[in-house]
Motif scaffolding. Structure first.
Motif, short mmCIF file in Angstrom:
data_model
loop_
_atom_site.label_atom_id
_atom_site.label_comp_id
_atom_site.label_asym_id
_atom_site.label_seq_id
_atom_site.Cartn_x
_atom_site.Cartn_y
_atom_site.Cartn_z
N ARG A 1 -28.57 -4.53 -41.79
CA ARG A 1 -29.01 -3.39 -42.59
C ARG A 1 -29.66 -3.86 -43.89
O ARG A 1 -30.70 -3.33 -44.30
CB ARG A 1 -27.83 -2.46 -42.89
N GLU A 2 -29.03 -4.85 -44.53
CA GLU A 2 -29.60 -5.37 -45.77
C GLU A 2 -30.96 -6.02 -45.51
O GLU A 2 -31.90 -5.86 -46.31
CB GLU A 2 -28.64 -6.37 -46.40
N LEU A 3 -31.05 -6.77 -44.39
CA LEU A 3 -32.33 -7.40 -44.06
C LEU A 3 -33.40 -6.36 -43.78
O LEU A 3 -34.55 -6.49 -44.23
CB LEU A 3 -32.15 -8.32 -42.84
N ALA A 4 -33.01 -5.30 -43.04
CA ALA A 4 -33.98 -4.24 -42.75
C ALA A 4 -34.43 -3.55 -44.04
O ALA A 4 -35.62 -3.26 -44.22
CB ALA A 4 -33.38 -3.22 -41.79
N ALA A 5 -33.46 -3.30 -44.95
CA ALA A 5 -33.83 -2.67 -46.22
C ALA A 5 -34.75 -3.58 -47.04
O ALA A 5 -35.71 -3.12 -47.64
CB ALA A 5 -32.57 -2.33 -47.01
N THR A 6 -34.42 -4.89 -47.03
CA THR A 6 -35.26 -5.84 -47.76
C THR A 6 -36.66 -5.89 -47.17
O THR A 6 -37.67 -5.90 -47.90
CB THR A 6 -34.62 -7.23 -47.73
N GLU A 7 -36.74 -5.89 -45.84
CA GLU A 7 -38.06 -5.92 -45.19
C GLU A 7 -38.84 -4.65 -45.50
O GLU A 7 -40.06 -4.70 -45.71
CB GLU A 7 -37.89 -6.09 -43.68
N ARG A 8 -38.14 -3.50 -45.51
CA ARG A 8 -38.84 -2.26 -45.86
C ARG A 8 -39.37 -2.30 -47.29
O ARG A 8 -40.50 -1.89 -47.56
CB ARG A 8 -37.91 -1.06 -45.66
N ARG A 9 -38.49 -2.80 -48.20
CA ARG A 9 -38.96 -2.89 -49.59
C ARG A 9 -40.14 -3.84 -49.72
O ARG A 9 -41.13 -3.54 -50.41
CB ARG A 9 -37.80 -3.36 -50.49
N GLU A 10 -40.02 -5.00 -49.06
CA GLU A 10 -41.13 -5.95 -49.12
C GLU A 10 -42.39 -5.37 -48.50
O GLU A 10 -43.50 -5.57 -49.02
CB GLU A 10 -40.73 -7.24 -48.42
N GLY A 11 -42.21 -4.65 -47.38
CA GLY A 11 -43.38 -4.03 -46.76
C GLY A 11 -44.01 -2.98 -47.66
O GLY A 11 -45.24 -2.87 -47.76
N THR A 12 -43.14 -2.18 -48.33
CA THR A 12 -43.67 -1.16 -49.24
C THR A 12 -44.43 -1.80 -50.40
O THR A 12 -45.53 -1.36 -50.76
CB THR A 12 -42.51 -0.30 -49.78
N LEU A 13 -43.82 -2.86 -50.98
CA LEU A 13 -44.49 -3.53 -52.09
C LEU A 13 -45.80 -4.17 -51.64
O LEU A 13 -46.81 -4.11 -52.36
CB LEU A 13 -43.55 -4.59 -52.69
N ALA A 14 -45.77 -4.79 -50.45
CA ALA A 14 -47.00 -5.41 -49.95
C ALA A 14 -48.08 -4.37 -49.70
O ALA A 14 -49.26 -4.59 -50.01
CB ALA A 14 -46.70 -6.18 -48.66
#
Length: 429
Positions: free
Chosen positions: A192-205
Motif C-alpha cells: 500500500r505504501e509503495l502504491a501510494a508512493t508511486e501514485r504521488r510520484e506519478g502525480t508529481l511527474a
C-alpha cells in the motif's frame, strides 16, 4: 472439552482451536467412558451380589457425571476446574481401592491432567495415578509379575511424552502462524505504501510534464502574442503595414496555441473516451474491465436506456465516466458485493447514471442531505463536486445488508456562469 493447545492461555491471546487436538480430546473422552463401562461390567460379572456392588455402581455413575461436567467449566486452568479435577481423581482412587479393574481409566485421566495442570503438577499427578495403577494390578495378580510393575510406568511415560510433544508442536504452529500473519500484514502495508508512493510520484511527474508543456507552448505563445500586440499598438499610426504584420503573426500564434490547448484537453480526458467510442462504449469497457479484474468475485453489467438527441458534451461524458469509475472502486473495496450494474438513461433534457450493487450497504449519516448521502471516503465528495459543477444532483440509497444505489443526474441545458454562456451539446472548443 477443548484441548489446551487449541488456545493460548498464557497470554490470553485468542487462537483458533487445533483440529488435531479436538479429535484427540474426543478420542480420549470416548476411551474414558468405554473403559469405565468395561470396568463396571467386568466387576458386575465377576462379583455379583457383593455388598460393595451398590457403592461401585454409585461411584461409577458419580465419576461419569463428574467427567461430563468438565466441558461446562471451560478449558482454562481456573481454581474451580483444578478443584473439579481433584474431585474426579479422588472418586477414581476410591473406585480403584474398591475395585482394582477401574485402574484402566487412568490413561484418559493422564490426558485430562496434562491439559489442565502446569507441567510439574501434571507430572506429579501422572506419577500418582501410575502408582495406583501398579498397586491395583498387583492386587489382581496371583503373584509378583515384573511386567505389572514396569509396564504401567512405561505406558504413562510414553503417553506423557506424546502429549507434551503434540502440545509443543501446537505452540510452534501457532507461533509460526502468527509470524506468517505479521509478515503478510507487513507485505500488504508495504504494498500500500509503495502504491501510494508511486501514485504521488506519478502525480508529481505528470504535473511537472504539464508545467513544462504549458511553459514551452502556451506560456511562450501568449508571451509572444503579448509582445507582438504591444508592438502593433506602438506602430499602428506610424507604420500600419508593420502593425498588421504583427497582428497576423499574433493570430497565427493564437491558432497554434488553440491547437495545443485542444491537445492537452484530449490527453487529459479519460482514456476510454479518448478512444472515440463515446460514453456508452466507455461504460461497457469499464464494466468488462472491472469484471475481468475481479476474477469471478464481482460481475459488473452495463445497460443503456433511451437514445440521446445529440452527442453529450465532452465534460458531461468525462464526469459520468469518472463517477462510474469511483463508484465501482467503492464497490470493489468496501461493499463485498458479487454483482453490480451500470445503467445509463437518456431522458431528453437530462442524462442519469445509476450504479447499484448487492453488497453489505451502509447507514447514511443522520442529518445528511438526501441528495448527497453519507460520506464514506474521498470518492463521494469528488463525485458530488463533479455533478454540482454541471448543475446536477447526486443521490445515494443504501441500508445495511441491502446494497447501495448511487444515482447521478445531469441536465443537458442549465444556466452557467454568464461569461461561459449556457451548456449545449456542442463542444465549446
Amino acid at each position: 472439552m477443548e484441548q489446551r493447545s487449541g488456545s493460548a492461555e498464557g497470554d490470553g491471546t485468542a487462537v483458533g482451536p487445533d483440529p488435531d487436538a479436538r479429535w484427540l480430546a474426543l478420542l480420549m473422552h470416548a476411551a474414558f467412558f468405554l473403559l469405565l463401562g468395561a470396568s463396571l461390567t467386568r466387576f458386575l460379572m465377576r462379583h455379583p451380589g457383593e455388598a460393595r456392588t451398590p457403592w461401585i455402581i454409585a461411584l461409577s455413575i458419580t465419576l461419569a457425571v463428574l467427567y461430563l461436567l468438565g466441558p461446562v467449566l471451560g478449558s482454562r486452568p481456573t481454581p474451580r476446574r483444578v478443584a473439579w479435577l481433584g474431585v474426579l481423581v479422588a472418586v477414581w482412587m476410591v473406585l480403584v481401592v474398591l475395585a482394582p479393574s477401574f485402574a484402566w481409566c487412568a490413561v484418559p485421566l493422564f490426558y485430562t491432567g496434562l491439559r489442565i495442570l502446569p507441567p510439574r503438577a501434571a507430572l506429579a499427578l501422572v506419577a500418582l495415578l501410575t502408582a495406583f495403577v501398579v498397586a491395583a494390578q498387583l492386587r489382581l495378580a496371583t503373584g509378583f509379575d515384573p511386567n505389572l510393575v514396569l509396564a504401567p510406568p512405561a505406558v504413562a511415560a510414553v503417553a506423557t511424552a506424546v502429549f507434551v510433544h503434540m502440545q509443543r508442536q501446537a505452540v510452534r504452529q501457532r507461533e509460526l502462524a502468527a509470524r506468517q500473519r505479521e509478515l503478510i500484514d507487513d507485505l500488504l502495508r508495504t504494498r500500500r505504501e509503495l502504491a501510494a508512493t508511486e501514485r504521488r510520484e506519478g502525480t508529481l511527474a505528470e504535473r511537472q510534464r504539464l508545467s513544462m508543456e504549458i511553459h514551452d507552448t502556451l506560456a511562450q505563445g501568449l508571451s509572444s502574442q503579448q509582445m507582438l500586440l504591444q508592438a502593433a499598438d506602438r506602430t499602428w499610426d506610424a507604420d500600419p503595414e508593420a502593425a498588421r504584420r504583427h497582428v497576423r503573426t499574433a493570430t497565427g500564434i493564437a491558432e497554434r496555441n488553440l491547437a495545443e490547448a485542444r491537445r492537452f484537453v484530449h490527453d487529459l480526458a479519460p482514456a476510454d473516451l479518448a478512444e472515440g467510442g463515446g460514453l456508452e462504449a466507455a461504460l461497457h469497457a469499464l464494466a468488462a474491465r472491472e469484471t475481468a479484474q475481479a476474477e469471478g468475485a464481482l460481475t459488473v453489467r452495463c445497460h443503456v436506456e433511451g437514445t440521446p438527441y445529440a452527442p453529450l458534451p465532452d465534460r458531461v461524458q468525462s464526469a459520468l465516466l469518472r463517477i462510474a469509475q469511483g463508484a465501482l472502486a467503492n464497490v470493489r473495496e468496501h461493499a463485498d458485493a458479487t454483482a453490480a450494474g451500470l445503467t445509463l438513461t437518456h431522458l431528453g433534457d437530462r442524462v442519469v447514471l445509476d450504479i447499484g450493487d448487492n453488497g453489505r450497504g451502509f447507514t447514511p449519516e443522520p442529518g445528511a442531505p438526501r441528495t448527497t448521502g453519507a460520506v464514506r471516503g474521498h470518492g463521494l465528495p469528488a463525485m458530488r463536486a463533479r455533478v454540482q459543477q454541471l448543475g446536477g444532483t447526486l443521490t445515494i440509497e443504501s441500508a445495511p445488508g441491502e446494497g447501495t444505489v448511487l444515482s447521478a443526474g445531469i441536465p443537458l441545458t442549465t444556466p452557467q456562469d454568464p461569461a461561459e454562456g449556457p451548456m449545449t451539446t456542442e463542444d465549446p472548443t
